[in-house]
Design a protein around this motif. Structure first.
Motif, PDB file in Angstrom:
ATOM      1  N   TYR A  29       0.821  -1.202   0.000  1.00  0.00           N
ATOM      2  CA  TYR A  29       0.000   0.000   0.000  1.00  0.00           C
ATOM      3  C   TYR A  29       0.859   1.257   0.000  1.00  0.00           C
ATOM      4  O   TYR A  29       1.848   1.342   0.719  1.00  0.00           O
ATOM      5  N   THR A  32      -0.644   3.874   3.084  1.00  0.00           N
ATOM      6  CA  THR A  32      -0.424   3.418   4.456  1.00  0.00           C
ATOM      7  C   THR A  32       0.888   2.654   4.457  1.00  0.00           C
ATOM      8  O   THR A  32       0.909   1.437   4.263  1.00  0.00           O
ATOM      9  N   ARG A  37      -0.642  -6.696   1.455  1.00  0.00           N
ATOM     10  CA  ARG A  37      -1.538  -7.842   1.374  1.00  0.00           C
ATOM     11  C   ARG A  37      -1.115  -8.696   0.189  1.00  0.00           C
ATOM     12  O   ARG A  37      -0.830  -8.179  -0.880  1.00  0.00           O
ATOM     13  N   GLN A  94      -7.632   0.953   0.003  1.00  0.00           N
ATOM     14  CA  GLN A  94      -8.181  -0.275   0.582  1.00  0.00           C
ATOM     15  C   GLN A  94      -9.369  -0.775  -0.253  1.00  0.00           C
ATOM     16  O   GLN A  94      -9.500  -1.970  -0.506  1.00  0.00           O
ATOM     17  N   ALA A 102     -13.114  -4.395   2.251  1.00  0.00           N
ATOM     18  CA  ALA A 102     -12.908  -3.011   2.677  1.00  0.00           C
ATOM     19  C   ALA A 102     -14.229  -2.321   3.011  1.00  0.00           C
ATOM     20  O   ALA A 102     -14.285  -1.488   3.920  1.00  0.00           O
TER      21      ALA A 102
END
Length: 176
Positions: A29, A32, A37, A94, A102
């Motif tokens: 990401y 963030t 993931r 997300q 999400a």
């Protein structure tokens, strides 16, 4: 990230390794830092032996009888407290990176969510806190296992290092 080895059966009927490397659906990401993931595998009915279903996954919430296996790396809470962290951009990332899942996160209570799944988790590295709706918490360390039965919960990394957890989500059709 993680290494994924996938076996299958050749046209001649011999067991073979069909894939060895980082899962193709892996996301570091941007909005963030430290959050990542990797979709390791997913199954649907009927499952197709050897076919890699990960790139066609449309929802990170499996239907009843389906499964999703993934790793999630949670950055320390300090990332979210940093003035440069943009929650709007992170939320959009997300939504794009984990469709279906999400949308289940509560905007008025960051991190809290409920899924219609039974989840098995294994802490691979770092420390992570399971925060339940009723106020109970559990600190999990590497090697600890969790069975998350469709309850309202959040994952919190109160440490200084990222925490990585391997999860298998099993579609249960409602809270278990």
């Amino acid at each position: 990230m993680v290494r994924r080895v996938v076996t299958g059966v050749s046209q001649s009927g011999k067991p073979v390794i069909v894939s060895d490397g980082e899962p193709p659906v892996t996301l570091q990401y941007t909005h963030t830092p430290g959050f990542a993931r990797s979709l390791v595998w997913n199954t649907a009915s009927p499952a197709v032996a050897s076919a890699d279903p990960t790139e066609a996954l449309e929802s990170y919430v499996p239907a009843p009888g389906e499964t999703i296996a993934l790793t999630i790396t949670f950055p320390p809470a300090s990332v979210f407290a940093d003035p440069s962290w943009d929650p709007v951009a992170a939320g959009a990332e997300q939504l794009a990176g984990a469709p279906g899942l999400a949308e289940l996160f509560e905007p008025d209570n960051p991190g809290m969510h409920t899924t219609p799944t039974v989840d098995y988790g294994v802490v691979l590295s770092g420390e992570i806190v399971l925060d339940l709706d009723g106020g109970e918490t559990a600190l999990l360390v590497p090697g600890d296992l969790i069975v998350q039965n469709g309850t309202r919960h959040a994952w919190r990394n109160n440490g200084t290092e990222p925490a990585t957890v391997f999860f298998v989500l099993i579609g249960a059709g409602g809270t278990a």
